[in-house]
Design a protein around this motif. Structure first.
Motif, PDB file in Angstrom:
ATOM      1  N   ILE A  58       0.602  -2.467   1.301  1.00 28.45           N
ATOM      2  CA  ILE A  58       1.903  -1.810   1.186  1.00 28.45           C
ATOM      3  C   ILE A  58       1.773  -0.452   0.496  1.00 28.45           C
ATOM      4  N   LEU A 117       6.468  -3.027   4.475  1.00 26.46           N
ATOM      5  CA  LEU A 117       5.532  -2.556   5.506  1.00 26.46           C
ATOM      6  C   LEU A 117       6.292  -2.009   6.706  1.00 26.46           C
ATOM      7  N   ALA A 125      -1.058  -8.869   6.466  1.00 24.29           N
ATOM      8  CA  ALA A 125      -0.200  -9.066   5.298  1.00 24.29           C
ATOM      9  C   ALA A 125       0.462 -10.443   5.342  1.00 24.29           C
ATOM     10  N   ALA A 178       4.059   0.289   9.267  1.00 28.85           N
ATOM     11  CA  ALA A 178       2.689  -0.218   9.282  1.00 28.85           C
ATOM     12  C   ALA A 178       2.314  -0.657  10.700  1.00 28.85           C
ATOM     13  N   PRO A 226      -2.510   1.935   1.556  1.00 29.02           N
ATOM     14  CA  PRO A 226      -3.188   1.489   2.771  1.00 29.02           C
ATOM     15  C   PRO A 226      -4.540   2.169   2.983  1.00 29.02           C
TER      16      PRO A 226
END
Lengths: 291, 323
Positions: B303, A89, A102, A94, B306
């Motif tokens: 991951i 990520l 997560a 992210a 998205p």
């Protein structure tokens, strides 16, 4: 009505559990400082620490090797989470929320795996020193309380040395101040991320091992501990490890006094109220935010 | 980020992207025609679709974070339960009262909370969700604690009750369709554009003359209304409410649905709710590992996809072009 001995006992117990919150809070700060990530799987480390120690002691391993082994295993688990959940990520840039979600999902996965492996029965480990509590003016000081407070203080001192004196510790602090500048100084920021997960997982595991003899551990104890640790970190000023410890003590105290004054049903409510008060009135915490 | 049906239909290549929606609608239609056990499963999914549609306004469109939407589902659910089961109100009045309560609470909660950003906002809203859960457990005289409230009548107007499962499902399908239509209209409106603008950059949105604070607050209140409605529907369909029904797992489940369906898309909430709702039914052996699978699926989707299922059709051609 107001019994001073009982009050002193309450305060002592509050401070003792506050040390645990503080250690978990430090775990939040260590990862946050290295990466800007808030790791909501922190509670899973606490649960795993107590649980793995319990399982190893069931195999007739003495306490010290069990605990050390548990800490190492949990630290490795921290690195694994960093590798398979956080790093992908992170590389994809992210958002903060996705990262929180997560890590929360990672916590759920760990919880469920634990449930499948050891079942839903609460487990405990024996107190470290099986002696009757020391009586001081009517207040009973259990040896486990001494273990918790002593170990916490030693850890705080060790962390202080680590951040001040060692190359890795100083590199972590450099990342906390400015990641780009740290990278330009030749610090491998991504390696710091993995190390911060290992360190924070180990801290969580130690907290879990220390607290399990006084309470119990089960697959689902992680989330409440994570929330308390997070509140400790907020109260201390997010990103300040020692502030987080102070915040933990304060939270433990506030919770104990709420239970003392208002009844045990309000324990969680008291903690959450402390959180909201700080979020609304002083989001930078008692020491001021690190950034 | 947000895709309206109109823009998709203009581009035939993106028709592929409508397949998941077609699947979701087909599942609902099948359940209505078939009756039987699947009605319960799909009904549950449709209620969650309403909940997630509200979450989508606040999180998908406005780019904010709320871990505490279960608080408003609890307000709606308990308002409906107490007013109908204890005081004998008609269900519709209970639903409206719950939504009114949710609006007032969302305003009071939102004003201080929405000033927070980032993980502070996440944590503040999480705390609110947990506090409402604690209240549901501790306020015994009203909520009956862990035991919950049972004997909640089914939905209906006056003496006319939606007794059969099928009638209830048709009603839920209509409510869900109206909810999705409302979120789509909202997205197309000036207000919806303001939300998307501030999700991109609050400063830029402010420079365009958008009152950022007020816009966020309104989005929060609207999503709370959806949550309250979903909570009310849930207790009327199940006939029972307990704190466990409106706990943290409700939020996690909703997040999974939102991300699987596609955050920020109009139809994503329905797709996600149907797909996630069906999962444990399709894989029977999965039941024991439900949360494990949800958690793993959520991580993988965050991951690798998205944008969720709703965006797969849109992403596929782009990726090919990139290679």
């Amino acid at each position: 009505m107001l019994d001073p001995v009982f009050l002193a006992q309450t305060i002592l117990n509050g401070l003792s559990v506050g040390c645990i919150y503080g250690l978990i809070g430090i775990g939040f700060c260590v990862i946050y400082n290295a990466s800007g990530i808030v790791n909501f799987a922190q509670g899973a480390f606490v649960m795993m620490g107590g649980m793995i120690t319990h399982v190893l002691m069931q195999q007739h391993l003495p306490l010290i090797p069990s605990a050390l082994l548990a800490i190492i295993v949990v630290a490795l688990a921290g690195v694994v989470i960093e590798r398979i959940v956080v790093r992908p990520l992170w590389d994809r840039k992210a958002t903060m929320f996705v990262m929180i979600l997560a890590t929360l999902a990672a916590q759920i996965v760990i919880e469920r795996l634990t449930l499948m492996l050891v079942g839903d029965q609460p487990k405990s480990i024996a107190v470290f020193t099986d002696l009757p509590p020391i009586k001081l003016a009517g207040v009973a000081i259990g040896y486990q309380t001494l273990w918790i407070m002593g170990t916490s203080l030693v850890l705080i001192a060790a962390l202080g040395l680590f951040f001040q004196k060692t190359l890795v510790g100083r590199a972590m602090r450099a990342c906390a101040i400015n990641r780009e500048a740290a990278a330009l100084q030749g610090i491998v920021v991504s390696r710091m991320l993995a190390m911060s997960f290992a360190l924070s997982a180990a801290l969580g595991a130690i907290a879990g091992i220390l607290v399990t003899p006084t309470q119990f551990t089960a697959f689902n104890v992680g989330t409440p501990f994570a929330i308390s640790g997070f509140i400790a970190a907020i109260v201390g000023g997010f990103g300040r490890p020692f502030g987080a410890f102070l915040g933990g003590l304060l939270l433990g105290l506030a919770q104990a006094l709420a239970v003392f004054g208002l009844g045990s049903g309000l324990k969680n409510m008291a903690a959450l109220s402390v959180l909201l008060i700080f979020l609304f009135l002083r989001p930078s915490g008692i020491l001021g935010s690190a950034k | 980020m947000a895709t309206s049906p109109a823009t998709i239909l203009r581009n035939p290549r993106q028709w592929l992207g409508q397949l998941p929606l077609a699947f979701a609608v087909a599942v609902v239609a099948y359940a209505i025609i078939d009756g039987g056990y699947i009605v319960t499963v799909v009904g549950f999914a449709l209620i969650y679709a309403v909940f997630v549609a509200g979450l989508n306004i606040f999180m998908g469109y406005a780019g904010q974070t709320s871990f505490g939407q279960n608080a408003f589902a609890a307000i709606g659910g308990y308002a409906s339960a107490v007013l109908t089961a204890t005081y004998g109100w008609p269900p519709l009045a209970g639903i409206v009262a719950g939504m009114a309560g949710a609006v007032v609470c969302a305003l009071l909660i939102g004003m201080p909370t929405l000033r927070l950003k980032g993980h502070y906002l996440a944590m503040g809203t999480l705390a609110i969700g947990l506090i409402v859960y604690e209240i549901a457990v501790e306020w015994q005289s009203v909520t009956n604690g862990y035991m919950g409230i049972s004997g909640i009548p089914p939905l209906g107007i006056g003496s006319w009750e939606l007794e059969s499962d099928r009638a209830q499902l048709i009603f839920l399908a209509i409510v869900t369709a109206l909810s999705l239509w409302a979120t789509w209209r909202l997205r197309q409106s000036r207000f919806g554009r303001a939300l998307v603008a501030l999700s991109g950059s609050e400063d830029a949105a402010r420079a365009l003359g958008i009152n950022v604070g007020r816009t966020k607050l309104i989005a929060f209140v609207i999503s709370a209304m959806f949550a309250s409605l979903a909570g009310s529907l849930l207790v009327h369909i199940v006939g029972f409410i307990s704190p466990e029904m409106i706990g943290m797992n409700m939020v996690i489940l909703a997040f999974t649905m939102l991300y699987v369906g596609g955050i920020g898309t109009t139809t994503g909430p329905l797709i996600g709710a149907v797909v996630i709702g069906l999962l444990p039914e399709v894989f029977r052996g999965l039941k024991d590992y439900q949360d494990l699978v949800y958690g793993t699926a959520l991580i993988l989707i965050l991951i690798y996809a998205p944008g969720g299922i709703a965006s797969l059709g849109r992403l596929a051609p782009k990726r090919r072009a990139a290679r």
